[in-house]
Write a protein that holds these residues in place. Structure first.
Motif, PDB file in Angstrom:
ATOM      1  N   UNK A 170       0.707  -1.209  -0.028  1.00 53.07           N
ATOM      2  CA  UNK A 170       0.065   0.043  -0.116  1.00 53.07           C
ATOM      3  C   UNK A 170       0.923   1.280  -0.055  1.00 53.07           C
ATOM      4  N   UNK A 171       2.077   1.311   0.601  1.00 49.05           N
ATOM      5  CA  UNK A 171       2.855   2.517   0.633  1.00 49.05           C
ATOM      6  C   UNK A 171       3.250   2.578  -0.550  1.00 49.05           C
ATOM      7  N   UNK A 172       3.791   1.475  -1.386  1.00 51.42           N
ATOM      8  CA  UNK A 172       4.404   1.475  -2.915  1.00 51.42           C
ATOM      9  C   UNK A 172       3.141   2.047  -3.619  1.00 51.42           C
ATOM     10  N   UNK A 173       1.818   1.794  -3.531  1.00 51.98           N
ATOM     11  CA  UNK A 173       0.839   2.259  -4.265  1.00 51.98           C
ATOM     12  C   UNK A 173       0.703   3.893  -3.859  1.00 51.98           C
ATOM     13  N   UNK A 174       0.883   4.190  -2.656  1.00 55.18           N
ATOM     14  CA  UNK A 174       0.646   5.481  -2.321  1.00 55.18           C
ATOM     15  C   UNK A 174       1.773   6.394  -3.062  1.00 55.18           C
ATOM     16  N   UNK A 175       3.105   5.745  -3.000  1.00 59.90           N
ATOM     17  CA  UNK A 175       4.062   6.603  -3.394  1.00 59.90           C
ATOM     18  C   UNK A 175       3.888   6.812  -5.005  1.00 59.90           C
ATOM     19  N   UNK A 176       3.298   5.737  -5.717  1.00 54.02           N
ATOM     20  CA  UNK A 176       2.947   6.110  -7.109  1.00 54.02           C
ATOM     21  C   UNK A 176       2.071   7.143  -7.467  1.00 54.02           C
ATOM     22  N   UNK A 177       1.122   7.103  -6.351  1.00 51.52           N
ATOM     23  CA  UNK A 177      -0.077   8.065  -6.673  1.00 51.52           C
ATOM     24  C   UNK A 177       0.481   9.664  -6.255  1.00 51.52           C
ATOM     25  N   UNK A 178       1.613   9.615  -5.582  1.00 55.94           N
ATOM     26  CA  UNK A 178       1.884  11.039  -4.752  1.00 55.94           C
ATOM     27  C   UNK A 178       3.112  11.240  -5.619  1.00 55.94           C
ATOM     28  N   UNK A 179       3.460  10.483  -6.484  1.00 51.47           N
ATOM     29  CA  UNK A 179       4.987  10.673  -7.351  1.00 51.47           C
ATOM     30  C   UNK A 179       6.007  10.922  -6.517  1.00 51.47           C
ATOM     31  N   UNK A 180       6.195  10.127  -5.501  1.00 47.80           N
ATOM     32  CA  UNK A 180       7.345  10.401  -4.606  1.00 47.80           C
ATOM     33  C   UNK A 180       7.541   9.101  -3.979  1.00 47.80           C
ATOM     34  N   UNK A 181       8.948   8.746  -3.645  1.00 46.47           N
ATOM     35  CA  UNK A 181       9.315   7.895  -2.828  1.00 46.47           C
ATOM     36  C   UNK A 181       9.556   8.339  -1.529  1.00 46.47           C
ATOM     37  N   UNK A 182       9.025   7.771  -0.345  1.00 40.47           N
ATOM     38  CA  UNK A 182       9.279   8.146   0.920  1.00 40.47           C
ATOM     39  C   UNK A 182      10.568   7.416   1.522  1.00 40.47           C
TER      40      UNK A 182
END
Length: 216
Positions: A42-54
């Motif tokens: 889910x974090x990976x999916x969220x990163x794709x959506x926000x265009x940012x690697x956390x």
């Protein structure tokens, strides 16, 4: 990094041998591991959506890999020393019974599929731009290799344990331990597949859109 990983895994192996966990605790910890894997996805999916690697993603992957290796070692210890009439580990016993004993063809097909996916993950080259994710991917691959090794140890050491300590014949002991060892590695590889899907989605995006991410 490789030397540090060897030290950490050796420490985890020693802890697993000295402090064995009861079956119920292992079952609860496995479900926590599955939740951990889905959270990383889910974090990976969220990163794709926000265009940012956390930055937290790398820490999550490291913690997940070490936690899963420890849990696998502890579970493998239980499978190796398993004997008839012993209280089983619920999540391993249920899957072994339904997938490898009652319906062996279905179980071993799933086993082959997830082993193949894991091998592809280990040998596939990914064009990783972010250095933090590259190190995390190496750790995931190393963790998968360790789980493969523990699978082989579970089967062969468990078979010998059944022959020497349990008084079973070699074939009988082998057939007793094989379904449980296959169920164990398949379940843990499912969790790694969740993580792999998340990471590969990011690597796919990076390969085709190099300016897609803003690494901070």
């Amino acid at each position: 990094m490789k030397n540090n990983l060897i030290v950490v895994v050796s420490l985890l192996f020693a802890i697993a041998l000295v402090v064995p966990l009861p079956p119920l605790a292992l079952t609860i910890l496995f479900y926590a591991d599955s939740t951990f894997a889905v959270s990383i996805l889910m974090v990976c999916v969220f990163s794709l959506a926000k265009k940012r690697i956390y930055k937290v993603m790398t820490s999550l992957i490291v913690c997940f890999s070490l936690y899963t290796v420890y849990l696998d070692i502890t579970t493998a210890r239980f499978v190796m020393t398993m004997k008839e009439g012993q209280e089983p580990i619920a999540f391993v016993a249920d899957f072994a019974q339904s997938g490898f004993i009652n319906f062996p063809h279905a179980g071993y097909i799933l086993f082959a599929i997830f082993i193949l996916l894991s091998v592809i993950t280990m040998i596939k080259k990914s064009n990783v731009v972010d250095e933090r994710l590259e190190k995390a991917l190496k750790l995931v691959r190393a963790a998968i290799e360790i789980i493969f090794i523990m699978f082989l140890v579970s089967v062969f050491a468990g078979t010998l344990f059944g022959v020497v300590k349990g008084g079973l014949g070699f074939k009988e002991s082998f057939l007793l331990h094989l379904p449980f060892a296959c169920a164990q590695i398949t379940l843990f590889m499912v969790n790694f597949c969740f993580v792999g899907v998340g990471l590969n989605s990011i690597f796919f995006a990076k390969n085709y859109k190099t300016d897609y991410f803003q690494n901070k």
